[in-house]
Design an enzyme around this catalytic site. Structure first.
Site, PDB file in Angstrom:
ATOM      1  N   GLN A   1       7.050  -3.783 -17.325  1.00 13.95           N
ATOM      2  CA  GLN A   1       6.721  -4.692 -18.180  1.00 13.95           C
ATOM      3  C   GLN A   1       7.828  -5.561 -19.164  1.00 13.95           C
ATOM      4  OE1 GLN A   1       2.703  -3.798 -20.342  1.00 13.95           O
ATOM      5  NE2 GLN A   1       3.493  -5.604 -20.361  1.00 13.95           N
ATOM      6  N   HIS A   2       7.823  -7.183 -19.296  1.00 14.52           N
ATOM      7  CA  HIS A   2       8.942  -8.031 -20.048  1.00 14.52           C
ATOM      8  C   HIS A   2      10.371  -8.282 -19.857  1.00 14.52           C
ATOM      9  CE1 HIS A   2       5.155  -6.895 -22.953  1.00 14.52           C
ATOM     10  NE2 HIS A   2       5.919  -5.920 -23.637  1.00 14.52           N
TER      11      HIS A   2
ATOM     12  N   ASP B   1       2.939  -2.798 -15.241  1.00 14.27           N
ATOM     13  CA  ASP B   1       2.274  -0.694 -15.450  1.00 14.27           C
ATOM     14  C   ASP B   1       1.366  -0.491 -15.983  1.00 14.27           C
ATOM     15  OD1 ASP B   1       4.081  -1.295 -17.576  1.00 14.27           O
ATOM     16  OD2 ASP B   1       5.755   0.409 -17.166  1.00 14.27           O
TER      17      ASP B   1
END
EC number: 2.7.1.17
Length: 502
Positions: free
Chosen positions: A85-86, A248
């Site tokens: 992520q991110h 994820d």
């Protein structure tokens, strides 16, 4: 004999890419493959990756999974991609990557994050506006950092993508995102499930960022089919459908059957995560709880600790122990490590919220300073951090009947018992520990069933494909629960002292 329905699940993580071949008809995982990535590390907490490595690892892990499964890539019906992520991937108008991807663990944009947080009215203002409190790891501060540090690159931005969005783009040529992963960007409202365009205009009044946003997809909607050249390169069926994919954690939820209230997924990896499905966006007043959207149509309140197996590994390496010897020492020491308490905040900490903290050992005496107590104290200290997060989730209305345990630490019977006792909740592992890759394959099967007009529910697919390992089931022991409660209260007192001084 049932005809096989083959799906490929990919999980592009920080350390590498995992691939799984799933037969959705029988629910069997037929083969696994993996390939590593390396990090670009630099001053000020820079953590980046060359996205070309992701593509190479995708191809290699896929080849290895197909080989292990003994099947042809031409029989794959669909592909799902899970991603860390991110992370921020920037493309120019020709679809070329402008610079290495800035990752979730990159802290170089901490000053930019603080300025954005001030603009939003602090953590409470951010929670009210977005439903999450933005943190340095989120994508939004990376955009402001790029504008300030690389203005020429910023001028050329045509597409802003997350890691899994980028892999979907590479596979299909289409720029889009789904709600779960989008909710970790920091420029997305998790309650209304829309981009916060005004926040992006604050970073760039010219509207470049707004124009570069990907289209949003529902979790069951496909991105499209494989580009012919990519299908050829990967040795896959050119008619294979690419599902929406997700972050994820969101696909780890699907891969552990955590798609309705009641179960909690806990991951014992280098960092620790804890999340549970919710039907409504009940945003916690505590900024440490991230109420992300799920990749199954609901929400996924989540907490993350920065220090878990990395802290235990540091102590193990310090004493030059292999895992078995380390576990033996942990088992030798009593619960509470004879009063030794480790606050294992080697990288600062997210939960409890102590970003500037360092690790400490407390309660040492001439009698309790032993290797066994130190080994026990680090495993207890990291697990108490997850208990701290579980308490936050429970205060926010989470009902938890059982914990589904994944990640490297879940392989240790000793650690499983510790989790059951500290959380006072039954624990069970899933048969397939690569939960995000499995979740991606299940989501691909779900997407393909909708697309082919033979819609299966996600619950039906999870029931068939997510299997619990009965031999790993671990129940709390009453005497241990009471002993750990005392040690946990001591941990809480030490944390309270640190929180006052932050």
């Amino acid at each position: 004999m049932t005809t096989q329905q083959l799906f490929l699940g990919i999980d592009c993580g920080t350390q590498g890419t995992k691939a799984i071949v799933l037969d959705a008809a029988s629910g069997e995982v037929l083969g696994l493959g993996a390939a590593p990535h390396s990090l670009i590390s630099g001053a000020n907490g820079r953590r980046e990756q060359d996205v070309g490595q992701w593509r190479e690892a995708f191809a290699l892990a896929t080849r290895r999974a197909l080989l292990a499964a003994g099947v042809s890539g031409l029989d794959i019906l669909g592909i799902g991609v899970s991603g860390q992520q991110h992370g921020l991937v920037l493309l120019d108008p020709q679809g070329q990557v402008l610079r290495p991807a800035k990752l979730w663990c990159d802290t170089e944009s901490t000053p930019q994050n603080q300025r954005l947080l001030d603009y939003l009215g602090g953590e409470q203002g951010s929670l009210e506006r977005l439903g999450v409190a933005i943190a340095p790891g989120y994508t939004v501060s990376k955009l402001l950092w790029t504008r300030e540090q690389h203005p020429q690159i910023f001028q050329r931005i045509a597409h802003i993508l997350l890691p899994h969005d980028y892999l979907n783009y590479w596979l299909t040529g289409r720029c889009c995102s789904e709600y779960g992963d989008a909710s970790g960007t920091g420029y997305f409202n998790v309650r209304t499930r829309q981009w916060d365009l005004a926040l992006l205009r604050h970073i760039d009044p010219d509207g470049r960022l707004e124009a570069a946003l990907p289209e949003l997809l529902e979790a069951h909607q496909p991105v499209g089919r494989l580009l012919p050249g990519i299908a050829l390169q990967l040795g896959l069926n050119p008619r294979a459908l690419v599902s929406s994919g997700g972050g994820d954690n969101m696909l780890g939820a699907i891969g552990t059957g955590n798609i309705q209230p009641g179960a909690i997924t806990m991951s014992l990896g280098s960092s620790g995560t804890l999340y549970a499905y919710a039907e409504q966006p009940r945003v916690s007043a505590d900024a440490a709880v991230a109420t992300f959207c799920s990749s199954s149509g609901g929400w996924l309140p989540l907490i993350c600790t920065m220090n878990l197996t990395n802290a235990a590994g540091a102590v193990r390496e310090l004493f030059e122990l292999d895992i078995d010897a380390f576990n033996q020492l942990v088992a030798q020491a009593p619960i509470g490590a004879e009063g030794v308490c480790m606050l294992p905040f080697l990288n600062g900490e997210r939960v409890p919220a102590l970003p500037h903290a360092s690790g400490s050992l407390l309660g040492l005496t001439a009698n309790n300073l032993t290797r066994a107590n130190l080994c026990r104290a680090v495993v207890e200290g990291t697990t108490f951090g997850l208990r701290y997060g579980l308490d936050l989730l429970r205060q926010n209305g989470l009902q938890s009947q059982s914990i589904r345990l994944i990640g490297g630490g879940s392989k240790s019977p000793l650690w499983r018992q510790m989790v059951a006792d500290i959380m006072h909740t039954p624990v069970v592992c899933t048969e397939q520990s690569e939960a995000a890759a499995l979740g991606a394959a299940i989501q691909a099967a779900w997407c393909e069933s909708h697309d082919s007009g033979q819609a299966q529910s996600l619950a039906q697919l999870c029931q068939r494909c997510v299997r619990l390992d009965a031999s790993s089931e671990t129940l709390p022991t009453a005497a241990n629960v009471a002993a750990y409660q005392q040690a946990y209260e001591r941990y809480q007192q030490h944390v309270a002292t640190l929180l006052k001084s932050e």
